[in-house]
Design an enzyme around this catalytic site. Structure first.
Site, short mmCIF file in Angstrom:
data_model
loop_
_atom_site.label_atom_id
_atom_site.label_comp_id
_atom_site.label_asym_id
_atom_site.label_seq_id
_atom_site.Cartn_x
_atom_site.Cartn_y
_atom_site.Cartn_z
CG HIS A 182 -6.05 -8.83 1.45
ND1 HIS A 182 -6.33 -9.19 0.15
CD2 HIS A 182 -5.95 -7.48 1.44
CE1 HIS A 182 -6.38 -8.10 -0.60
NE2 HIS A 182 -6.16 -7.06 0.16
NE ARG B 259 -3.21 -3.65 -1.25
CZ ARG B 259 -2.59 -4.45 -0.38
NH1 ARG B 259 -1.28 -4.58 -0.42
NH2 ARG B 259 -3.28 -5.12 0.53
CG HIS C 99 -5.09 0.60 -3.43
ND1 HIS C 99 -4.31 0.68 -2.30
CD2 HIS C 99 -5.96 -0.42 -3.20
CE1 HIS C 99 -4.70 -0.23 -1.41
NE2 HIS C 99 -5.69 -0.92 -1.95
CE1 TYR D 60 -6.80 -6.88 -6.86
CE2 TYR D 60 -6.75 -8.01 -4.76
CZ TYR D 60 -6.64 -6.85 -5.49
OH TYR D 60 -6.38 -5.66 -4.87
NE ARG E 115 -3.44 -2.26 2.90
CZ ARG E 115 -3.13 -3.41 3.50
NH1 ARG E 115 -1.90 -3.58 3.99
NH2 ARG E 115 -4.00 -4.38 3.61
CE LYS F 34 -6.12 -0.94 5.18
NZ LYS F 34 -7.46 -1.13 4.58
#
Length: 299
Positions: free
Chosen positions: A271, A248, A245, A280, A150, A174
């Site tokens: 994730h 990414r 993004h 995806y 990110r 995150k």
């Protein structure tokens, strides 16, 4: 017991900063969402959070729809306010029912945008150069595409987080979750050249350890990354918009198109849930469908 708005907001922000250890970006989103809601309350004549009822919650959400806010934005704002009310319920026994009864709007199903391999090759080729800025820009582009990180993770990288001998990168994702991400030799070569040749000259009299810097030697910001990528798109004369993004998305899509398994891509992207990565697979299916429709004589 009266609950003053601004004071309770300050307490909540301290709570998510210090106890929950949320990122700066997440804290800013909470501040923005809650400031917007409290401003609405004041306009409705509410001075005490005890006065907020389900009717006010419905009116606020209706206001957001009237302002043509995206469903994802509305859903995020509802989540922010729910968290705020849960905190107040815990601290002051405030009734948190007004927002807990609201339904989240269904998310619009949009496939992520990505570059085709031919477009990306053109982007790389058009931005090769020997000046300091070109060397820095190429290292940035190569790393974003090679690692799928990110932009917030990218601008936080310090020199000690990257091992140029083994081509691995330590990333703080995150929720302050650390992960190790590999990158290939194209990114390795570009980064070595940037760190050895360009960065020392760009640093001037600065002394910080951030990997990516601007032309004045200061830490590169998220806005700076977006500006650089847009400039690179213009150099390549590509008729498309770019945002960090998107690289990414491209990273994940190209891996799956070339045989990577979903669990590996999930790990590389950082994730928490596989469902976040599964989007995806829809992108790759759409890619296959378009390729078939364009290539098959009887399609």
């Amino acid at each position: 017991m009266s609950i003053e708005m601004d004071e309770s907001l300050e307490q909540f922000i301290r709570y998510i900063q210090l106890e929950r250890n949320f990122s700066i970006h997440t804290v800013k989103e909470y501040q923005h969402d809650l400031h917007d809601f409290l401003t609405f309350c004041k306009c409705e004549g509410i001075s005490d959070l005890n006065e907020v009822e389900y009717l006010h919650a419905r009116l606020y959400v209706t206001k957001l729809y009237d302002e043509k806010k995206a469903r994802t934005s509305i859903s995020r704002k509802i989540s922010s306010i729910r968290s705020f009310f849960r905190f107040l319920n815990r601290e002051y026994q405030l009734d948190d029912a007004p927002f807990s009864s609201l339904y989240h709007p269904k998310k619009e199903k949009k496939l992520p945008h990505f570059f085709y391999e031919e477009e990306l090759l053109k982007l790389f080729e058009a931005n090769v150069g020997d000046d300091l800025k070109s060397i820095r820009n190429m290292a940035l582009l190569e790393l974003l595409y090679a690692s799928g990180i990110r932009v917030s993770e990218c601008i936080s990288i310090e020199l000690g987080d990257i091992d140029l001998n083994y081509s691995i990168l330590r990333v703080m994702g995150k929720g302050r979750k650390e992960r190790i991400v590999p990158f290939g030799h194209f990114a390795q070569d570009a980064l070595i050249r940037y760190v050895d040749e360009a960065r020392p000259k760009m640093m001037k009299n600065k002394t910080h350890n951030r990997l990516f810097v601007n032309l004045r030697g200061s830490e590169l910001t998220a806005g700076g990354v977006r500006y650089i990528l847009n400039e690179m798109i213009e150099n390549a004369s590509l008729k498309t918009k770019i945002y960090p993004h998107m690289l990414r998305h491209t990273f994940a899509t190209h891996l799956l198109n070339n045989g990577a398994d979903l669990r590996t891509v999930q790990e590389l992207l950082g994730h928490a849930n596989l469902s976040s990565t599964q989007v995806y697979t829809h992108v790759t299916k759409e890619h296959l469908r378009r390729t078939y429709m364009n290539a098959h004589p009887r399609a």
